[in-house]
Design an enzyme around this catalytic site. Structure first.
Site, PDB file in Angstrom:
ATOM      1  N   ILE A 197     -28.616  18.823 -20.471  1.00 18.19           N
ATOM      2  CA  ILE A 197     -28.563  20.274 -20.575  1.00 18.19           C
ATOM      3  C   ILE A 197     -27.274  20.602 -21.319  1.00 18.19           C
ATOM      4  O   ILE A 197     -26.179  20.371 -20.809  1.00 18.19           O
ATOM      5  CB  ILE A 197     -28.681  20.965 -19.198  1.00 18.19           C
ATOM      6  CG1 ILE A 197     -28.693  22.480 -19.357  1.00 18.19           C
ATOM      7  CG2 ILE A 197     -27.652  20.478 -18.207  1.00 18.19           C
ATOM      8  CD1 ILE A 197     -29.190  23.225 -18.121  1.00 18.19           C
ATOM      9  N   GLU A 198     -27.399  21.099 -22.535  1.00 17.73           N
ATOM     10  CA  GLU A 198     -26.268  21.162 -23.455  1.00 17.73           C
ATOM     11  C   GLU A 198     -25.897  22.600 -23.804  1.00 17.73           C
ATOM     12  O   GLU A 198     -26.738  23.400 -24.208  1.00 17.73           O
ATOM     13  CB  GLU A 198     -26.604  20.374 -24.727  1.00 17.73           C
ATOM     14  CG  GLU A 198     -25.459  20.275 -25.716  1.00 17.73           C
ATOM     15  CD  GLU A 198     -25.715  19.254 -26.820  1.00 17.73           C
ATOM     16  OE1 GLU A 198     -24.939  19.248 -27.785  1.00 17.73           O
ATOM     17  OE2 GLU A 198     -26.676  18.466 -26.707  1.00 17.73           O
ATOM     18  N   VAL A 199     -24.601  22.882 -23.668  1.00 18.47           N
ATOM     19  CA  VAL A 199     -23.978  24.165 -24.045  1.00 18.47           C
ATOM     20  C   VAL A 199     -24.781  25.348 -23.493  1.00 18.47           C
ATOM     21  O   VAL A 199     -25.279  26.197 -24.235  1.00 18.47           O
ATOM     22  CB  VAL A 199     -23.787  24.264 -25.570  1.00 18.47           C
ATOM     23  CG1 VAL A 199     -22.833  25.418 -25.900  1.00 18.47           C
ATOM     24  CG2 VAL A 199     -23.232  22.981 -26.154  1.00 18.47           C
TER      25      VAL A 199
END
Length: 265
Positions: free
Chosen positions: A158-160
């Site tokens: 789960i990115e940025v």
């Protein structure tokens, strides 16, 4: 102290919500060995590193995920995933469709998806920028997580994503959530070794923390490399190299015999 062993998917699931795991993207055997010795829990590695015969000698207890941006068919991905799994990968990254995730998961392959800012799909979310800042876009991330769950994935990067969104999702999903710039409410903190070591000379992501300055050390070593090469060139041109200690001399009697033999031919 109990001997450290490589965690299984079952082990990682049992840790969910109990402690933060550590995760690094490593690119070579030296970084993998350092991660092993440092006690890192999880690594993401290129497929070619996984296939190195020495990899598991360097990293016997690292839960190792591999993958690449995949644009082939579902059958292609499943075949490739099986090859990586047989090569001792612990999980496979998949940025492809939910149908592809399901097909691989149905074969018993532990699959890790990707939500939030997905670099290979950034054109759909506006480029390299945070995702999930509005209720509508946050709901879309939650929907993606639920679809990965239904497809049989074991986890997702789960990115940025805002910390509130990532934490709420992590608490409500059975997936293991690898946080890259999404806060401490997930199951693992994920950084790139290039950034941790200060090797990255380009744009530094806001979520990355630099612990060492390898770039400066590489510059120093390159200067030393040029200096050493220059001294070698100068020594050869001046006749200072090779000195007697760097060459082999014949026994004088054998030399005389050899020279008579040469002159007689």
């Amino acid at each position: 102290m109990a001997k450290r062993t490589r965690p299984t998917v079952h082990d990682l699931r049992a840790m969910k919500g109990k402690r933060q795991l550590t995760m690094l993207r490593v690119m070579n055997l030296e970084e993998a060995e350092a991660a092993e010795r440092a006690g890192v829990d999880i690594v993401s590695i290129p497929p070619e590193l996984l296939l190195e015969p020495q990899y598991r000698d360097a990293a016997p207890t690292l839960f190792s995920m591999t993958g690449e941006v995949f644009l082939g068919t579902t059958d292609d991905f499943v075949r490739w995933s099986c090859k990586m799994y047989r090569a001792d990968a612990d999980a496979i990254y998949c940025n492809a469709s939910y149908a592809t995730v399901k097909s691989a998961a149905d074969e018993g392959i532990p699959i890790i998806g990707h939500v939030g800012l997905v670099p290979s799909k950034r054109t759909w979310t506006g480029g390299f920028k945070a995702v999930g800042k509005t209720a509508e876009s946050a709901a879309a991330i939650w929907d993606a997580v639920k679809q990965l769950e239904s497809a049989g994935a074991i986890g997702a990067e789960i990115e940025v994503v805002p910390v509130e969104v990532a934490e709420a999702i992590s608490k409500r999903t059975s997936l293991l959530m690898w946080s890259m710039g999404a806060g401490a409410g997930c199951d693992a903190q994920y950084l790139f070794a290039d950034d941790v070591l200060g090797q990255n000379r380009g744009h530094m992501p806001r979520h990355s923390k630099v612990y060492r300055n390898f770039a400066a050390e590489y510059d120093r070593l390159q200067g030393e490399r040029v200096a050493a090469f220059s001294e070698f060139v100068a020594d050869v041109r001046s006749g200072a190299f090779p000195e007697d200690r760097y060459v082999l001399r014949m026994d004088p009697a054998e030399r005389e015999k050899f020279m008579r033999d040469m002159d007689g031919r």
